[in-house]
Scaffold this motif. Structure first.
Motif, PDB file in Angstrom:
ATOM      1  N   ILE A  46      66.541  31.375  71.018  1.00 40.89           N
ATOM      2  CA  ILE A  46      66.401  31.623  72.451  1.00 40.89           C
ATOM      3  C   ILE A  46      67.515  32.545  72.923  1.00 40.89           C
ATOM      4  O   ILE A  46      67.319  33.383  73.810  1.00 40.89           O
ATOM      5  N   PHE A  47      68.686  32.412  72.313  1.00 37.32           N
ATOM      6  CA  PHE A  47      69.838  33.238  72.685  1.00 37.32           C
ATOM      7  C   PHE A  47      69.971  34.473  71.797  1.00 37.32           C
ATOM      8  O   PHE A  47      70.112  35.601  72.280  1.00 37.32           O
ATOM      9  N   GLY A  88      72.516  33.702  82.279  1.00 40.11           N
ATOM     10  CA  GLY A  88      71.505  32.896  82.955  1.00 40.11           C
ATOM     11  C   GLY A  88      70.157  33.589  82.991  1.00 40.11           C
ATOM     12  O   GLY A  88      69.110  32.960  82.780  1.00 40.11           O
ATOM     13  N   SER A  89      70.158  34.912  83.233  1.00 45.30           N
ATOM     14  CA  SER A  89      68.909  35.674  83.244  1.00 45.30           C
ATOM     15  C   SER A  89      68.313  35.758  81.843  1.00 45.30           C
ATOM     16  O   SER A  89      67.089  35.686  81.665  1.00 45.30           O
ATOM     17  N   LEU A  90      69.171  35.921  80.854  1.00 42.87           N
ATOM     18  CA  LEU A  90      68.735  35.944  79.450  1.00 42.87           C
ATOM     19  C   LEU A  90      67.985  34.647  79.122  1.00 42.87           C
ATOM     20  O   LEU A  90      66.868  34.671  78.584  1.00 42.87           O
ATOM     21  N   LEU A  91      68.601  33.512  79.455  1.00 41.75           N
ATOM     22  CA  LEU A  91      67.986  32.219  79.149  1.00 41.75           C
ATOM     23  C   LEU A  91      66.735  31.984  79.987  1.00 41.75           C
ATOM     24  O   LEU A  91      65.729  31.464  79.480  1.00 41.75           O
ATOM     25  N   ALA A  92      66.780  32.394  81.252  1.00 37.32           N
ATOM     26  CA  ALA A  92      65.608  32.224  82.117  1.00 37.32           C
ATOM     27  C   ALA A  92      64.417  33.006  81.577  1.00 37.32           C
ATOM     28  O   ALA A  92      63.285  32.509  81.560  1.00 37.32           O
ATOM     29  N   GLY A 166      57.241  42.374  76.424  1.00 35.96           N
ATOM     30  CA  GLY A 166      57.471  40.985  76.796  1.00 35.96           C
ATOM     31  C   GLY A 166      57.530  40.827  78.307  1.00 35.96           C
ATOM     32  O   GLY A 166      58.601  40.594  78.878  1.00 35.96           O
ATOM     33  N   HIS A 167      56.369  40.943  78.948  1.00 37.93           N
ATOM     34  CA  HIS A 167      56.328  40.856  80.415  1.00 37.93           C
ATOM     35  C   HIS A 167      56.890  39.527  80.917  1.00 37.93           C
ATOM     36  O   HIS A 167      57.548  39.482  81.960  1.00 37.93           O
ATOM     37  N   SER A 168      56.630  38.459  80.188  1.00 38.48           N
ATOM     38  CA  SER A 168      57.108  37.150  80.633  1.00 38.48           C
ATOM     39  C   SER A 168      58.639  37.080  80.621  1.00 38.48           C
ATOM     40  O   SER A 168      59.249  36.478  81.510  1.00 38.48           O
ATOM     41  N   ALA A 169      59.282  37.715  79.628  1.00 36.66           N
ATOM     42  CA  ALA A 169      60.744  37.736  79.576  1.00 36.66           C
ATOM     43  C   ALA A 169      61.311  38.568  80.723  1.00 36.66           C
ATOM     44  O   ALA A 169      62.319  38.195  81.340  1.00 36.66           O
ATOM     45  N   HIS A 170      60.669  39.703  81.009  1.00 37.74           N
ATOM     46  CA  HIS A 170      61.109  40.536  82.131  1.00 37.74           C
ATOM     47  C   HIS A 170      61.016  39.741  83.432  1.00 37.74           C
ATOM     48  O   HIS A 170      61.947  39.743  84.250  1.00 37.74           O
ATOM     49  N   LEU A 171      59.887  39.082  83.601  1.00 38.53           N
ATOM     50  CA  LEU A 171      59.651  38.342  84.839  1.00 38.53           C
ATOM     51  C   LEU A 171      60.598  37.155  84.962  1.00 38.53           C
ATOM     52  O   LEU A 171      61.213  36.932  86.011  1.00 38.53           O
ATOM     53  N   GLY A 172      60.738  36.387  83.883  1.00 42.07           N
ATOM     54  CA  GLY A 172      61.645  35.249  83.917  1.00 42.07           C
ATOM     55  C   GLY A 172      63.086  35.667  84.142  1.00 42.07           C
ATOM     56  O   GLY A 172      63.829  35.018  84.883  1.00 42.07           O
ATOM     57  N   GLY A 173      63.496  36.776  83.520  1.00 47.18           N
ATOM     58  CA  GLY A 173      64.847  37.287  83.714  1.00 47.18           C
ATOM     59  C   GLY A 173      65.081  37.731  85.145  1.00 47.18           C
ATOM     60  O   GLY A 173      66.144  37.473  85.729  1.00 47.18           O
ATOM     61  N   ALA A 174      64.094  38.412  85.720  1.00 48.25           N
ATOM     62  CA  ALA A 174      64.202  38.854  87.107  1.00 48.25           C
ATOM     63  C   ALA A 174      64.335  37.667  88.047  1.00 48.25           C
ATOM     64  O   ALA A 174      65.152  37.676  88.980  1.00 48.25           O
TER      65      ALA A 174
END
Length: 215
Positions: A46-47, A88-92, A166-174
């Motif tokens: 994850i990290f 925090g954004s990375l993990l989110a 990875g749209h979900s990673a972009h969105l979660g990070g945002a």
């Protein structure tokens, strides 16, 4: 512009990890984000996956965007709070991806895009009128317009599985960057109220109706 030592360390870590991954497929496969492996207990992915990249273009683009936007956050919040926003954004981003793709055991991804997206959205909240370009539009857009547009595009991209992105990673990070910067600096609610509400609306809709994206 003198680059902050912490930012330089993050960039170097991304470069070294990515170069190792380019040349060592076993290393890449061991530390990339993969749903099945994470479910088996390999939580480090994850990290660690956020320091690997697919190719040089992917790496250079993420590090350039980070180099452009991070100094404003470091200047405003200081190093510790910048790290909170970045990590925090990375993990989110990766946790959101883990939840959204939880049944796709072979889903995998790499890249700092989630963390970088969080940094961008934190910067937009600090300076809503900054000019940003959203490809393929050839004209600069105010930061708050870019922010809303990119959130909506990411949601659409998740729904339609557009491209190898990875749209979900972009969105979660945002979302992570958005939430963390408001927690760290609640006064933004007062001087950027419109931007906070505009960026918050798609996030609230996503949280309420996100399950519909898979249908």
């Amino acid at each position: 512009m003198n680059i902050d030592k912490t930012l330089l360390f993050i960039i170097i870590a991304n470069v070294l990890m990515s170069l190792k991954g380019f040349n060592d497929r076993l290393f890449f496969d061991k530390y990339k984000f993969q749903i099945g492996a994470i479910n088996r207990g390999e939580k480090i992915r994850i990290f660690s996956s956020a320091f690997l990249h697919v190719d040089y273009l992917h790496l250079i683009l993420n590090m350039y965007v980070l180099y452009v936007f991070a100094p404003q956050l470091i200047f405003t919040f200081g190093v510790i709070q910048f790290l909170i926003i970045y990590v925090g954004s990375l993990l989110a981003g990766n946790l959101f991806t883990l939840i959204f793709h939880k049944n796709e055991l072979y889903y995998s991804a790499v890249g700092a895009s989630g963390a970088v997206a969080g940094v961008i959205y934190a910067a937009i909240l600090l300076n809503p009128n900054m000019s940003l370009i959203m490809f393929p539009l050839p004209i600069p857009l105010p930061g708050y317009v870019f922010g809303v547009g990119y959130l909506l595009y990411s949601i659409y991209g998740m729904k339609k599985q557009i491209g190898n992105i990875g749209h979900s990673a972009h969105l979660g990070g945002a979302i992570g960057g958005y939430g963390l910067v408001l927690l760290l600096n609640p006064s933004i609610f007062l001087h950027s109220t419109t931007t906070v509400l505009l960026l918050g609306a798609p996030i609230v809709l996503l949280l309420l109706f996100g399950d519909k994206l898979k249908n």
